[in-house]
Design a protein around this motif. Structure first.
Motif, PDB file in Angstrom:
ATOM      1  N   THR A 296       0.821  -1.209   0.000  1.00  0.00           N
ATOM      2  CA  THR A 296       0.000   0.000   0.000  1.00  0.00           C
ATOM      3  C   THR A 296       0.853   1.258   0.000  1.00  0.00           C
ATOM      4  O   THR A 296       0.483   2.280  -0.593  1.00  0.00           O
ATOM      5  N   TYR A 299       2.028   1.876  -3.505  1.00  0.00           N
ATOM      6  CA  TYR A 299       0.933   2.423  -4.313  1.00  0.00           C
ATOM      7  C   TYR A 299       0.736   3.895  -4.001  1.00  0.00           C
ATOM      8  O   TYR A 299       0.555   4.725  -4.906  1.00  0.00           O
ATOM      9  N   ARG A 300       0.783   4.245  -2.734  1.00  0.00           N
ATOM     10  CA  ARG A 300       0.557   5.642  -2.318  1.00  0.00           C
ATOM     11  C   ARG A 300       1.642   6.567  -2.856  1.00  0.00           C
ATOM     12  O   ARG A 300       1.381   7.731  -3.175  1.00  0.00           O
TER      13      ARG A 300
END
Length: 302
Positions: A296, A299-300
């Motif tokens: 995550t 992705y961020r």
């Protein structure tokens, strides 16, 4: 449903012990009580000290109900009789820091927002305390063991309980366990029919009588899966068919429907299961949490 005790749950042993918290027991079954029993229950909640100091004959006169109805109501609440209910109420009143601990004030249409904040916070903190008091560590451990070893975990819930089901599946997925939430009865039934021995189905229903949860849960049990029930009502159909029942506590008011009021206590149970699983499977859980966090984060930062 006449076959509530069929299948794997039919051999369940003795009835549960008498509830330690009579107010929580009353709130759990209040919506399903008859009008006469509900009148008795309201007095138990509104003036527990009156019940403590009243004989059954005196309480019959005050409540406008028969002694037989009072005894039946006590048994529905989980006590063997009126005397046992009085003893439990006396103990609850004695340990309460203030009398209204047993019945937080209802929200009214004219309440200022300062009172709204205080009453909501108090009701939710009491729901958490009542749930924690009813949560059996031994049973929690058995549920954790079953989920840790399961090939797959289904979680069924609709409405507010559906939000809890989604939260539970997300938590299990985060530590590397295969879990899927179902709010649609048809999809739930499709998945439940394909479960096997060793799998787990978690059924979440405030009332314990939600058909969209009950039917998949029964299907899962018939397929050989272990059924875990999370419900406000320990004497509901769901509690009858589940192999393990964990009782949440919530209080219905005009502005806080029962399912919404119980959501925070259902989440407490889910969190206890999750932490128990993370402890039991520490190495794999820790690796899974780190892997998902890194994914995550990547992705961020794209």
């Amino acid at each position: 449903m006449t076959d509530r005790l069929t299948g794997a749950a039919a051999g369940r042993a003795a009835p549960p012990p008498e509830p330690a918290n009579p107010a929580a027991a009353v709130r759990a079954v209040l919506p399903s009580l008859t009008p006469a029993a509900r009148a008795i229950a309201r007095i138990i909640l509104d003036d527990p000290e009156l019940v403590v100091r009243s004989t059954i004959t005196e309480f019959s006169a005050v409540s406008g109900t028969s002694e037989a109805t009072i005894v039946r109501t006590a048994r529905v609440l989980g006590y063997s009789g009126y005397s046992q209910l009085r003893f439990a109420l006396a103990a609850a009143v004695a340990v309460a820091k203030e009398p209204e601990r047993l019945v937080p004030g209802d929200l009214g249409p004219e309440d200022p927002l300062t009172d709204v904040i205080a009453k909501v916070a108090r009701a939710e903190s009491e729901a958490l305390a009542d749930t924690a008091a009813q949560l059996d560590p031994e049973q929690l451990g058995e549920v954790v063991t079953a989920i840790a070893a399961a090939r797959r975990v289904d979680v069924y819930g609709v409405g507010a309980s559906g939000l809890v089901a989604t939260d539970m599946s997300q938590k299990l997925l985060r530590i590397g366990l295969s879990s899927h939430p179902f709010a649609d009865a048809h999809l739930a039934l499709t998945s439940a029919a394909l479960l096997k021995e060793g799998d787990v189905a978690v059924a979440i229903s405030c009332s314990g009588e939600t058909p969209d949860v009950l039917v998949p849960a029964r299907t899962a049990a018939d397929a050989g899966a272990m059924v875990v029930g999370i419900t406000n009502n320990p004497r509901s159909t769901l509690a009858g068919l589940a192999h393990h029942t964990m009782v949440s506590a919530g209080r219905e008011t005009a502005f806080r429907p029962g399912a919404l009021a119980s959501r925070i206590s259902q989440l407490l149970i889910v969190d206890c299961v999750f932490v128990g699983l993370a402890q039991r499977t520490y190495d794999t859980a820790d690796a899974a949490i780190r892997a998902t966090r890194e994914a995550t984060e990547r992705y961020r930062l794209r």
